[in-house]
Design a protein around this motif. Structure first.
Motif, PDB file in Angstrom:
ATOM      1  N   GLN A   1      42.394  48.569  46.761  1.00  0.00           N
ATOM      2  CA  GLN A   1      42.753  50.063  46.905  1.00  0.00           C
ATOM      3  C   GLN A   1      42.121  50.949  48.304  1.00  0.00           C
ATOM      4  OE1 GLN A   1      42.378  52.306  43.278  1.00  0.00           O
ATOM      5  NE2 GLN A   1      43.519  54.154  43.961  1.00  0.00           N
TER       6      GLN A   1
ATOM      7  N   GLU B   1      51.253  48.455  48.490  1.00  0.00           N
ATOM      8  CA  GLU B   1      51.764  49.141  47.448  1.00  0.00           C
ATOM      9  C   GLU B   1      51.612  50.581  47.685  1.00  0.00           C
ATOM     10  OE1 GLU B   1      50.444  47.966  43.675  1.00  0.00           O
ATOM     11  OE2 GLU B   1      51.559  46.241  43.675  1.00  0.00           O
TER      12      GLU B   1
ATOM     13  N   GLU C   1      56.618  48.717  46.966  1.00  0.00           N
ATOM     14  CA  GLU C   1      56.149  47.505  47.041  1.00  0.00           C
ATOM     15  C   GLU C   1      56.619  46.797  48.300  1.00  0.00           C
ATOM     16  OE1 GLU C   1      55.872  45.178  43.598  1.00  0.00           O
ATOM     17  OE2 GLU C   1      55.140  46.600  42.386  1.00  0.00           O
TER      18      GLU C   1
ATOM     19  N   PRO D   1      50.017  40.822  44.093  1.00  0.00           N
ATOM     20  CA  PRO D   1      50.902  39.669  44.705  1.00  0.00           C
ATOM     21  C   PRO D   1      51.372  38.464  43.725  1.00  0.00           C
ATOM     22  CG  PRO D   1      48.376  39.055  45.086  1.00  0.00           C
ATOM     23  CD  PRO D   1      48.670  40.486  44.258  1.00  0.00           C
TER      24      PRO D   1
ATOM     25  N   THR E   1      55.907  42.830  50.110  1.00  0.00           N
ATOM     26  CA  THR E   1      55.081  41.594  50.046  1.00  0.00           C
ATOM     27  C   THR E   1      55.971  40.817  51.433  1.00  0.00           C
ATOM     28  OG1 THR E   1      56.409  40.603  48.239  1.00  0.00           O
ATOM     29  CG2 THR E   1      54.220  41.822  47.782  1.00  0.00           C
TER      30      THR E   1
ATOM     31  N   MET F   1      43.761  42.498  45.027  1.00  0.00           N
ATOM     32  CA  MET F   1      44.316  43.916  45.274  1.00  0.00           C
ATOM     33  C   MET F   1      43.205  44.744  45.963  1.00  0.00           C
ATOM     34  SD  MET F   1      46.350  43.691  42.073  1.00  0.00           S
ATOM     35  CE  MET F   1      45.236  42.546  41.647  1.00  0.00           C
TER      36      MET F   1
ATOM     37  N   VAL G   1      47.535  44.072  49.139  1.00  0.00           N
ATOM     38  CA  VAL G   1      47.643  43.001  48.315  1.00  0.00           C
ATOM     39  C   VAL G   1      47.600  41.597  49.217  1.00  0.00           C
ATOM     40  CG1 VAL G   1      48.867  44.111  46.322  1.00  0.00           C
ATOM     41  CG2 VAL G   1      50.135  42.814  48.030  1.00  0.00           C
TER      42      VAL G   1
ATOM     43  N   SER H   1      47.539  50.519  48.197  1.00  0.00           N
ATOM     44  CA  SER H   1      46.636  49.349  47.886  1.00  0.00           C
ATOM     45  C   SER H   1      47.376  48.183  48.773  1.00  0.00           C
ATOM     46  CB  SER H   1      46.855  48.794  46.721  1.00  0.00           C
ATOM     47  OG  SER H   1      46.089  49.695  45.680  1.00  0.00           O
TER      48      SER H   1
END
Length: 258
Positions: free
Chosen positions: A226, A255, A35, A18, A37, A224, A234, A232
């Motif tokens: 996983q 992600e 990705e 992030p 966000t 992050m 974030v 993952s």
């Protein structure tokens, strides 16, 4: 009303989620990387009548060669304002479309860090009259250094320059009509477990023709987790300083490697 963005908060085309600070890694050869966000900015009084901004950013990258990726991203923006006779109470829509190419120049070896570089070109697809876009084409060049440190720590340092255009996205940041915008970012990440990493970051930007207090500076704590080999989660929290940063902003995202 100067409500614009320098790309430090809302634009993640050159970031390692992030955080703003990018890493030297690229998408695997002939593989896609995705990705997402979402950042919710609480704006400063200088941004009034705009009060809050939500930025949902979507990015795809593709490993076109070994150590080279190409990518593209866009933002879905929602800007909320106080009631006023000039601006609408809320604006919603897509921002400017960004294209990028990133090169991992060399691997880390011994005391030598790994190095990379990226070039971003952002085209004005967002509606400038609604603050959703800058109205001009942006060109941004970023240089990346990364070094593994003892005790599972990783240091990343970026230095970049907007050498043409205006890196505006939404309602956070600093607009210029001429001159360069310089950026500098540093992050320190610690791997607590094989799945969980947490870190801190300092990121800033400014121009040579601006007075102190009119640039952008922000700190972030984040991490992050996983979830599996390809995905993952974030998360982060930003605190901003100077006029062109948000007061604070939480971030969440995802992600995935295809």
């Amino acid at each position: 009303m100067a409500l614009i963005a320098l790309g430090l908060c809302a634009t993640t085309a050159h970031a390692q989620a992030p955080f703003v600070t990018d890493d030297t890694e690229v998408a695997d050869y002939h593989k896609f990387h995705f990705e997402f966000t979402n950042e919710f900015d609480f704006l400063k009084e200088s941004d009034y009548p705009s009060l809050r901004q939500n930025t949902a950013n979507f990015k795809f990258s593709y490993g076109i060669w070994h150590n080279v990726e190409i990518g593209g991203d866009n933002q879905l923006l929602n800007i909320s304002s106080a009631p006023n006779p000039v601006y609408p109470d809320a604006v919603f829509g897509y921002g400017d479309l960004d294209f990028s190419v990133k090169w991992k120049i060399c691997e880390e070896k011994g005391r030598r860090p790994s190095f990379g570089a990226s070039l971003n070109i952002e085209v004005p697809t967002g509606d400038e009259t609604k603050q959703l876009g800058s109205g001009i084409t942006d060109y941004y060049l970023n240089f990346i250094g990364q070094k593994s440190l003892p005790k599972k720590n990783t240091l990343r340092v970026n230095g970049g320059i907007y050498f043409a255009g205006n890196p505006a996205t939404g309602a956070v940041g600093d607009r210029i009509t001429s001159g360069f915008v310089m950026t500098g970012d540093v992050s320190l990440i610690h791997d607590y477990t094989d799945k969980l990493a947490l870190g801190v970051e300092l990121a800033g930007a400014g121009t040579f023709n601006q007075l102190l207090g009119k640039g952008q500076l922000q700190t972030e704590i984040g991490g992050m987790y996983q979830m599996n080999k390809k995905s993952s989660f974030v998360f982060g929290f930003i605190a901003g300083f100077y006029r062109d940063s948000p007061r604070f902003a939480p971030i969440i995202g995802l992600e995935h490697d295809f």
